[in-house]
Design a protein around this motif. Structure first.
Motif: not given
Length: 241
Positions: A132-146, A163-176
């Protein structure tokens, strides 16, 4: 060139060298979290190509430095209209197939969240053999060449594959996203289907408690307060679901 993003390093710079650009992050050798650098170096061979490759390490009496391949990208956006969401789901799907390596000493997710669980039975619902990574803050996810690349592996953990997908759920809710739509995105990751309702309730409740505590200690940091609100809303949805 210094890099503005990132919360866990005392040094974060891009170097232009005779063999190309290198991203360097580091902590002083006496920093209490210097072990995160060592753990990140140990985990790197297992997370390529989803993460940048580690090229070299330097450790002396003053600094612990990690040199990574430089990747040109932008931070992911998680808002409901973002075209990055399918790419992040693909990255989570790739990570789903990576087991926690036996040769690296990793904490169990139940250990990391023990203070926010009701007991050892709750921890058992979260534990597993996935990396698990456990920190799906958008700063930790870079979009590179698709594609989405995942950086900052300072807190790799062993646990259930969803569990990593569940961490992402919280960030998605925070994003709207509302919790229903956030979970629809989570359902695009195969690991999500392996989570039981009871396990999701336990995890959501633990995250609500964790982020409420963080926000109470840092009331002036907006994104932490947003995460606390999002975690609380998702936990309420899960408890009533």
């Amino acid at each position: 060139m210094s890099v503005a993003d990132g919360l866990n390093s005392e040094i974060a710079v891009t170097l232009d060298t005779c063999v190309g650009r290198v991203f360097v992050k580091g902590l002083r050798s006496d920093h209490p979290r210097v072990w995160t650098q060592q753990r990140e170096a140990a985990i790197n061979p297992y997370v390529a190509p989803i993460a940048p490759r580690l090229l070299w390490t330097i450790s002396d009496e003053q600094w612990n430095l990690l040199g990574y391949e430089y990747i040109e990208g932008r931070r992911a956006t998680y808002d409901p209209r973002s075209g990055d969401l399918p790419l992040v789901a693909e990255a989570l799907t790739t990570l789903w197939g990576v087991q926690a390596p036996a040769g690296v000493d990793l904490k169990e997710i139940g250990q990391r969240l023990a203070a926010y669980l009701d007991g050892p039975d709750d921890a058992e619902l979260l534990n597993g053999d996935a990396l698990l990574h456990t920190d799906w803050h958008p700063d930790n996810v870079l979009i590179v060449e698709g594609a989405a690349r995942v950086v900052d592996w300072a807190w790799p953990t062993r646990g259930a594959s969803w569990i990593d997908t569940a961490y992402w759920v919280i960030w998605l809710v925070a994003a709207g996203h509302d919790p229903v739509d956030a979970e629809l995105w989570a359902a695009k990751v195969p690991a999500w289907s392996t989570a039981t309702g009871d396990a999701l309730k336990v995890f959501a409740k633990a995250q609500a408690r964790l982020w409420a505590e963080i926000a109470e200690d840092a009331p002036d940091i907006a994104w932490m307060c947003d995460l606390a609100d999002a975690a609380g809303r998702w936990a309420a949805y899960r408890q009533n679901g």
